[in-house]
Design a protein around this motif. Structure first.
Motif, PDB file in Angstrom:
ATOM      1  N   UNK A  56       0.766  -1.260   0.077  1.00 38.25           N
ATOM      2  CA  UNK A  56       0.159  -0.043  -0.080  1.00 38.25           C
ATOM      3  C   UNK A  56       0.700   1.398  -0.078  1.00 38.25           C
ATOM      4  N   UNK A  57       0.594   2.108  -0.994  1.00 39.45           N
ATOM      5  CA  UNK A  57       1.331   3.591  -1.179  1.00 39.45           C
ATOM      6  C   UNK A  57       0.218   4.560  -0.554  1.00 39.45           C
ATOM      7  N   UNK A  58       0.553   4.949   0.434  1.00 37.66           N
ATOM      8  CA  UNK A  58      -0.259   6.417   0.957  1.00 37.66           C
ATOM      9  C   UNK A  58       0.333   7.654   0.416  1.00 37.66           C
ATOM     10  N   UNK A  59      -0.565   8.265  -0.264  1.00 38.16           N
ATOM     11  CA  UNK A  59      -0.469   9.525  -1.069  1.00 38.16           C
ATOM     12  C   UNK A  59      -1.143  10.624   0.052  1.00 38.16           C
TER      13      UNK A  59
ATOM     14  N   UNK B 166      -3.635  15.733  -7.624  1.00 35.75           N
ATOM     15  CA  UNK B 166      -2.664  16.753  -7.534  1.00 35.75           C
ATOM     16  C   UNK B 166      -1.189  16.102  -8.035  1.00 35.75           C
ATOM     17  N   UNK B 167      -0.164  16.952  -7.933  1.00 36.85           N
ATOM     18  CA  UNK B 167       1.218  16.545  -8.273  1.00 36.85           C
ATOM     19  C   UNK B 167       1.785  15.427  -7.493  1.00 36.85           C
ATOM     20  N   UNK B 168       1.479  15.498  -6.131  1.00 33.03           N
ATOM     21  CA  UNK B 168       1.991  14.113  -5.501  1.00 33.03           C
ATOM     22  C   UNK B 168       1.243  12.843  -6.124  1.00 33.03           C
ATOM     23  N   UNK B 169      -0.212  13.069  -6.054  1.00 38.29           N
ATOM     24  CA  UNK B 169      -0.912  11.903  -6.467  1.00 38.29           C
ATOM     25  C   UNK B 169      -0.577  11.359  -8.036  1.00 38.29           C
ATOM     26  N   UNK B 170      -0.283  12.237  -8.863  1.00 36.42           N
ATOM     27  CA  UNK B 170       0.132  12.021 -10.146  1.00 36.42           C
ATOM     28  C   UNK B 170       1.408  11.312 -10.231  1.00 36.42           C
TER      29      UNK B 170
ATOM     30  N   UNK C  45       4.111   8.583   0.150  1.00 40.63           N
ATOM     31  CA  UNK C  45       4.714   9.592  -0.799  1.00 40.63           C
ATOM     32  C   UNK C  45       4.207  10.711  -0.304  1.00 40.63           C
ATOM     33  N   UNK C  46       5.271  11.499  -0.024  1.00 39.80           N
ATOM     34  CA  UNK C  46       5.188  12.861   0.672  1.00 39.80           C
ATOM     35  C   UNK C  46       5.677  13.831  -0.161  1.00 39.80           C
ATOM     36  N   UNK C  47       5.699  15.084   0.303  1.00 36.58           N
ATOM     37  CA  UNK C  47       6.313  16.267  -0.439  1.00 36.58           C
ATOM     38  C   UNK C  47       7.116  17.141   0.229  1.00 36.58           C
ATOM     39  N   UNK C  48       7.549  18.243  -0.332  1.00 37.89           N
ATOM     40  CA  UNK C  48       8.384  19.358   0.605  1.00 37.89           C
ATOM     41  C   UNK C  48       7.479  19.730   1.666  1.00 37.89           C
ATOM     42  N   UNK C  49       6.224  20.174   1.444  1.00 37.36           N
ATOM     43  CA  UNK C  49       5.428  20.733   2.554  1.00 37.36           C
ATOM     44  C   UNK C  49       5.260  19.486   3.603  1.00 37.36           C
ATOM     45  N   UNK C  50       4.841  18.243   3.347  1.00 35.75           N
ATOM     46  CA  UNK C  50       4.458  17.468   4.269  1.00 35.75           C
ATOM     47  C   UNK C  50       5.769  16.769   5.083  1.00 35.75           C
TER      48      UNK C  50
ATOM     49  N   UNK D 119      -4.252  19.469  -3.700  1.00 39.07           N
ATOM     50  CA  UNK D 119      -4.010  20.342  -4.994  1.00 39.07           C
ATOM     51  C   UNK D 119      -4.957  20.145  -5.956  1.00 39.07           C
ATOM     52  N   UNK D 120      -5.388  18.881  -5.982  1.00 37.79           N
ATOM     53  CA  UNK D 120      -6.637  18.576  -6.722  1.00 37.79           C
ATOM     54  C   UNK D 120      -7.717  19.165  -6.676  1.00 37.79           C
ATOM     55  N   UNK D 121      -8.293  19.398  -5.623  1.00 37.11           N
ATOM     56  CA  UNK D 121      -9.725  19.987  -5.446  1.00 37.11           C
ATOM     57  C   UNK D 121      -9.422  21.523  -5.690  1.00 37.11           C
ATOM     58  N   UNK D 122      -8.212  22.132  -5.181  1.00 33.79           N
ATOM     59  CA  UNK D 122      -7.978  23.648  -5.517  1.00 33.79           C
ATOM     60  C   UNK D 122      -7.915  23.731  -7.158  1.00 33.79           C
TER      61      UNK D 122
END
Length: 320
Positions: free
Chosen positions: A30-33, A39-43, A89-94, A184-187
């Protein structure tokens, strides 16, 4: 049969590897996004997961766990069993700025087990179709004439998009009516639907929409233009240079042979010309060989945690 089992155990002990690590993976991963779909992280996560599934011989299934700037999903991933079957899968922010923004974050990004960087993600400042400003000069003039009235969407407090927008407002000297989303997707959906005026959007989510004409890019936060969008320098904001990133993490304590297997699978994906082309087609930058692997990601995270602690204080972002 007993002799066969004993011989197998002896070989595993000789190799210094526990049986589960030798066999990994034996079931679905399982890969948690940490953000909502789209959004970018999901894609980028889905691109990596698809190729890693083929390399590992087991399904790598994406699960979106959004909220609180990615820290809800980040916390769930950090607290999972350290067996390699739950990745995040995380980002700069998270996974770098979050400790400076959230008082009660459930994990320290520096203590997680890094797997590897997927890609760097340039950022675009976009507006909805129909917004009266046609370029950045006109946009800034409009915002200054209407302080606090122009809406600006982002992926949640502490997200890469939120940090990018805070930095933009600081550099440009403007004030927005900020609207946080669960990703990001909803935004982006609300920009396309013309329900919000502007947003800071990472390349994988921004470029397809800009090219489709469903929203307009006023600048890319880089030194050169891309997707026919002016660079920060061309747009008159040379100090607004910003690049996000997305990477894969496992819980602390994950066995090193399992980490090595996952690292090899991600490296195989990034070495595939078709995967690199897909990532680049979204406006992102696949991790170069010297940026790949757990050690490189560990260095990146530690440097970014320190850097963003300074930026968050300078931008006046209050911890939540």
């Amino acid at each position: 049969m007993k002799r066969l089992i004993a011989a197998t155990a002896a070989l595993l002990l000789a190799a210094g590897l526990p049986a589960p690590a030798q066999e990994f993976p034996t079931r679905q991963i399982n890969m948690i996004v940490v953000f909502a779909p789209g959004g970018a992280t999901d894609v980028l996560a889905r691109i990596a997961a698809d190729h890693m599934s083929r390399t590992l011989g087991r399904s790598v299934v994406v699960e979106n766990v959004s909220g609180a700037g990615g820290t809800i999903g980040g916390g769930r991933g950090a607290q999972a069993a350290p067996d390699g079957y739950t990745l995040t899968v995380g980002s700069l922010g998270s996974h770098s700025a979050a400790p400076s923004i959230y008082r009660n974050i459930a994990y320290d990004p520096r203590e997680l087990q890094p797997i590897g960087l997927i890609a760097g993600t340039p950022l675009y400042f976009v507006v909805r179709n129909g917004f009266p400003a046609r370029n950045m000069t006109e946009f800034l003039a409009h915002v200054r004439e209407n302080p606090g009235r122009v809406t600006n969407g982002h992926a949640g407090i502490g997200s890469t998009n939120h940090l990018a927008c805070a930095l933009f407002a600081h550099v440009a000297g403007v004030q927005f009516n900020n609207i946080p989303y669960r990703g990001e997707g909803p935004a982006v959906n609300d920009i396309v639907a013309q329900q919000v005026d502007s947003a800071c959007v990472l390349a994988p989510a921004a470029v397809p929409q800009i090219q489709a004409g469903t929203m307009r890019g006023l600048l890319i936060a880089a030194t050169s233009r891309s997707a026919d969008v002016p660079s920060a320098v061309e747009a008159g904001l040379p100090d607004y240079i910003f690049q996000g990133w997305n990477a894969i993490f496992a819980p602390r304590g994950t066995p090193q042979p399992v980490v090595a297997r996952l690292d090899a699978a991600l490296r195989a994906a990034l070495a595939d010309p078709a995967i690199r082309q897909r990532i680049e087609g979204l406006g992102s930058i696949p991790a170069a060989p010297d940026q790949q692997g757990p050690e490189a990601l560990s260095r990146l995270v530690r440097a970014e945690v320190e850097r963003w602690a300074t930026v968050v204080r300078a931008a006046g972002i209050e911890p939540q």
